[in-house]
Scaffold this active site. Structure first.
Site, mmCIF file in Angstrom:
data_model
loop_
_atom_site.group_PDB
_atom_site.id
_atom_site.type_symbol
_atom_site.label_atom_id
_atom_site.label_comp_id
_atom_site.label_asym_id
_atom_site.label_seq_id
_atom_site.Cartn_x
_atom_site.Cartn_y
_atom_site.Cartn_z
ATOM 1 N N LYS A 35 -0.317 14.624 3.925
ATOM 2 C CA LYS A 35 -0.790 13.654 2.932
ATOM 3 C C LYS A 35 -1.738 14.343 1.932
ATOM 4 O O LYS A 35 -1.627 14.190 0.722
ATOM 5 C CB LYS A 35 -1.553 12.545 3.664
ATOM 6 C CG LYS A 35 -1.268 11.165 3.162
ATOM 7 C CD LYS A 35 -1.983 10.139 4.009
ATOM 8 C CE LYS A 35 -1.012 9.091 4.487
ATOM 9 N NZ LYS A 35 -1.611 7.940 5.120
ATOM 10 N N LEU A 152 -8.221 -6.264 -0.873
ATOM 11 C CA LEU A 152 -7.130 -5.966 -1.816
ATOM 12 C C LEU A 152 -5.771 -6.289 -1.206
ATOM 13 O O LEU A 152 -5.594 -6.308 0.018
ATOM 14 C CB LEU A 152 -7.183 -4.500 -2.268
ATOM 15 C CG LEU A 152 -6.973 -3.379 -1.243
ATOM 16 C CD1 LEU A 152 -5.521 -3.205 -0.841
ATOM 17 C CD2 LEU A 152 -7.486 -2.085 -1.810
ATOM 18 N N HIS A 253 4.233 -20.534 -0.761
ATOM 19 C CA HIS A 253 5.644 -20.216 -0.987
ATOM 20 C C HIS A 253 6.346 -20.150 0.362
ATOM 21 O O HIS A 253 6.061 -19.262 1.174
ATOM 22 C CB HIS A 253 5.792 -18.885 -1.733
ATOM 23 C CG HIS A 253 5.092 -18.904 -3.057
ATOM 24 N ND1 HIS A 253 5.567 -19.629 -4.123
ATOM 25 C CD2 HIS A 253 3.933 -18.337 -3.464
ATOM 26 C CE1 HIS A 253 4.735 -19.505 -5.136
ATOM 27 N NE2 HIS A 253 3.727 -18.727 -4.769
ATOM 28 N N CYS A 262 -1.473 -6.600 7.780
ATOM 29 C CA CYS A 262 -2.744 -7.294 8.018
ATOM 30 C C CYS A 262 -2.616 -8.619 8.772
ATOM 31 O O CYS A 262 -3.181 -8.759 9.854
ATOM 32 C CB CYS A 262 -3.464 -7.518 6.689
ATOM 33 S SG CYS A 262 -4.016 -5.967 5.960
ATOM 34 N N ARG A 330 5.515 -2.411 7.463
ATOM 35 C CA ARG A 330 4.884 -2.859 8.702
ATOM 36 C C ARG A 330 5.105 -4.362 8.919
ATOM 37 O O ARG A 330 4.803 -5.169 8.056
ATOM 38 C CB ARG A 330 3.389 -2.518 8.687
ATOM 39 C CG ARG A 330 3.148 -1.020 8.864
ATOM 40 C CD ARG A 330 1.682 -0.643 8.810
ATOM 41 N NE ARG A 330 1.169 -0.559 7.461
ATOM 42 C CZ ARG A 330 -0.045 -0.091 7.138
ATOM 43 N NH1 ARG A 330 -0.860 0.335 8.080
ATOM 44 N NH2 ARG A 330 -0.449 -0.051 5.891
HETATM 45 P P1 NAD Z 1 -3.132 3.383 6.661
HETATM 46 O O1 NAD Z 1 -2.484 3.551 7.963
HETATM 47 O O2 NAD Z 1 -2.309 3.306 5.405
HETATM 48 O O3 NAD Z 1 -4.192 4.553 6.446
HETATM 49 C C1 NAD Z 1 -5.101 4.972 7.404
HETATM 50 C C2 NAD Z 1 -5.296 6.464 7.226
HETATM 51 O O4 NAD Z 1 -6.370 6.899 8.053
HETATM 52 C C3 NAD Z 1 -4.087 7.317 7.635
HETATM 53 O O5 NAD Z 1 -3.706 8.118 6.529
HETATM 54 C C4 NAD Z 1 -4.603 8.176 8.794
HETATM 55 O O6 NAD Z 1 -4.034 9.465 8.830
HETATM 56 C C5 NAD Z 1 -6.091 8.215 8.502
HETATM 57 N N1 NAD Z 1 -6.961 8.548 9.636
HETATM 58 C C6 NAD Z 1 -6.950 8.037 10.886
HETATM 59 N N2 NAD Z 1 -7.940 8.589 11.631
HETATM 60 C C7 NAD Z 1 -8.581 9.476 10.847
HETATM 61 C C8 NAD Z 1 -9.692 10.354 11.022
HETATM 62 N N3 NAD Z 1 -10.346 10.428 12.189
HETATM 63 N N4 NAD Z 1 -10.070 11.123 9.990
HETATM 64 C C9 NAD Z 1 -9.425 11.058 8.816
HETATM 65 N N5 NAD Z 1 -8.381 10.245 8.564
HETATM 66 C C10 NAD Z 1 -7.968 9.463 9.576
HETATM 67 O O7 NAD Z 1 -4.027 2.047 6.795
HETATM 68 P P2 NAD Z 1 -4.425 1.008 5.650
HETATM 69 O O8 NAD Z 1 -3.303 0.069 5.389
HETATM 70 O O9 NAD Z 1 -5.064 1.727 4.519
HETATM 71 O O10 NAD Z 1 -5.544 0.169 6.429
HETATM 72 C C11 NAD Z 1 -6.808 0.710 6.728
HETATM 73 C C12 NAD Z 1 -7.737 -0.418 7.150
HETATM 74 O O11 NAD Z 1 -7.917 -1.330 6.054
HETATM 75 C C13 NAD Z 1 -7.198 -1.272 8.302
HETATM 76 O O12 NAD Z 1 -8.255 -1.683 9.103
HETATM 77 C C14 NAD Z 1 -6.585 -2.474 7.597
HETATM 78 O O13 NAD Z 1 -6.577 -3.625 8.405
HETATM 79 C C15 NAD Z 1 -7.557 -2.651 6.444
HETATM 80 N N6 NAD Z 1 -6.995 -3.325 5.277
HETATM 81 C C16 NAD Z 1 -5.736 -3.019 4.855
HETATM 82 C C17 NAD Z 1 -5.226 -3.653 3.719
HETATM 83 C C18 NAD Z 1 -3.824 -3.329 3.261
HETATM 84 O O14 NAD Z 1 -3.314 -4.086 2.410
HETATM 85 N N7 NAD Z 1 -3.181 -2.279 3.734
HETATM 86 C C19 NAD Z 1 -6.000 -4.569 3.004
HETATM 87 C C20 NAD Z 1 -7.295 -4.833 3.448
HETATM 88 C C21 NAD Z 1 -7.789 -4.206 4.587
#
Ligand code: NAD
Length: 440
Positions: A35, A152, A253, A262, A330
């Site tokens: 990445k 977001l 909808h 989420c 997902r």
């Molecule tokens: P994601 O899986 O896309 O990204 C998480 C990243 O963290 C991965 O790239 C992974 O390699 C990295 N990671 C894990 N452990 C690590 C470490 N020790 N050091 C460095 N990097 C590490 O997840 P996401 O969708 O971005 O979600 C992240 C958080 O945000 C979750 O808790 C999710 O519930 C929350 N969230 C997500 C959204 C969404 O729309 N995706 C919106 C609001 C909140």
């Protein structure tokens, strides 16, 4: 401000790029070297509108960097955001905090007094307390722990981040509050509402928001079922109730059930939090069940449109990502639908404008089409699963002439029955009167 963002996924990368765009110096860390190598070469790991240009602009201005080296990223940072994944834990459905705690233990080795650690990941109530305990255990002092949940939406992530409905900050001390206010100052200047509250309240607010939205979706889905039974139109019912300011038009909808990274996991984690606290959450519990049942029921819905049997039939599927404008697969409703159709003996040819690569990792036995028309070619039915804009203006005459069976199952109510019928197709929408009437 100097900021480190741990986790460079959907939330970390967008948040990091937007903070850099506000003028902060941001270093994004991820343990996934592919990445980071990609980002350093200008290749985005996810598909999100506007992200590539935003990242490029801020990298060029030297405000945004990427690394796998956590200590280097944290060095000199005034705030360290944790934006790692918090998936559902196998076995009990609670949020799996392994990635969060791993990151905290790594941080602890390099943390300087005065730094603020902020959870942006969605984490259960009390996680901030646990982080504090780990830092103490590791001998770290003088560090604040705050919560700043992210709201977001994928597909509109940059606009949501820059023009949020609100910013929620859970801080236990003035130092954390001040640092977070400073980071978000450009948004206060734009009068974005900020709620400063206790850390536990902030943590719970995120789960309450997602659970409420999940309830709203499941509510309209059940009303859609009723519409089918009594020959009413859920689109008009949704409009009729949504124009009421107390209800609002969004998340009304009807469709194949909610998915994504989420709502499914956050509703489960909220239920677990409630179990541990000894407080039942019957509405959310029922919503989870309603949604699981709904996703599973989509196979039967397609089967009914085909006269009760899909064996030996070819089905075209439009849209695989859990919603438009993202490549995120997902918990996508397309997954149980497609696997269910294949298990019942159908063949499936699917098309998604951007999610093919992600889809290939989670779907087996599917053929992929190069566009919507190829997915329809020779199929007994075409099913719209994700409402990408490009599916809203299909040439229905062309679709009709290439389909073998004249059946359009429109799980997102993209089309009106009249226009579909005018092209010689039978339209099976969601909650648009009785589907049987459509077939008669
Ligand atoms: P994601 O899986 O896309 O990204 C998480 C990243 O963290 C991965 O790239 C992974 O390699 C990295 N990671 C894990 N452990 C690590 C470490 N020790 N050091 C460095 N990097 C590490 O997840 P996401 O969708 O971005 O979600 C992240 C958080 O945000 C979750 O808790 C999710 O519930 C929350 N969230 C997500 C959204 C969404 O729309 N995706 C919106 C609001 C909140």
């Amino acid at each position: 401000m100097r900021i480190a963002m741990i986790g460079t996924g959907y939330v970390g990368l967008v948040s990091g790029a937007c903070f850099a765009d506000f003028g902060h110096r941001v270093c994004c860390v991820d343990k996934d070297a592919r990445k980071i190598d990609g980002l350093n070469a200008g290749v985005m790991p996810i598909w999100e509108p506007g992200l590539e240009a935003l990242v490029k602009a801020n990298v060029e201005r030297e405000r945004l960097t990427f690394t796998t080296d956590l200590p280097a990223a944290v060095e000199g940072a005034e705030a360290v955001f944790i934006a790692v994944g918090t998936p559902t834990r196998r076995g009990d459905g609670h949020a799996d905090l392994t990635f969060v705690f791993e990151a905290v233990r790594e941080l602890a080795k390099v943390m300087k007094p005065g730094t603020v650690v902020v959870t942006k990941s969605t984490v259960p109530v009390g996680t901030g307390d646990q982080i504090e305990a780990i830092l103490k255990e590791e001998g770290v002092t003088g560090v604040s722990v705050a919560s700043n949940p992210e709201f977001l939406r994928e597909g509109a992530a940059i606009a949501d981040f820059k023009h949020p409905d609100r910013i929620v900050v859970g801080a236990q001390d003035p130092q954390a509050e001040e640092v977070l206010k400073e980071i978000y100052r450009p948004l206060f200047l734009n009068r974005a509402p900020i709620l400063i509250t206790g850390r536990r309240t902030a943590e719970l607010t995120k789960y309450a928001a997602n659970a409420f939205l999940a309830v709203k979706i499941s509510f309209i889905n059940e009303i859609a079922d009723l519409c089918e039974a009594v020959d009413a139109d859920v689109q008009d019912v949704a409009r009729g109730i949504g124009l009421d300011n107390r209800i609002g038009p969004k998340f009304l909808h009807a469709g194949p059930g909610y998915g994504g990274s989420c709502f499914p996991k956050d509703t489960l984690a909220l239920l677990k939090t409630a179990d541990i606290a000894g407080v039942d959450q019957r509405i959310v519990r029922t919503t989870v069940q309603v949604n699981d049942d709904r996703k599973a029921a989509m196979v039967e819905r397609v089967s009914r449109a085909l006269g009760g049997e899909v064996r030996g039939k070819r089905i075209g599927v439009l849209g695989l990502a859990f919603k438009p404008n993202t490549d995120d697969m997902r918990e996508a409703p397309s997954i149980p639908l497609i696997h269910g159709l294949i298990e019942r003996g159908a063949t499936v040819r699917a098309f998604d404008p951007v999610a093919r690569q992600q889809a290939e990792q989670v779907l087996s036995g599917v053929e992929f089409a190069k566009d919507a028309y190829e997915a329809a070619d020779g199929a007994d039915a075409l099913v719209i699963v994700t409402e990408w804009d490009e599916f809203r203006a299909l040439d229905l005459d062309r679709i009709s002439s290439s389909l073998r069976g004249k059946v359009l199952v429109d799980l997102r109510n993209v089309y009106d029955r009249g226009e579909v019928e005018a092209a010689g197709l039978v339209h099976y929408g969601i909650g648009r009167g009785s589907p049987k009437a459509a077939a008669d």
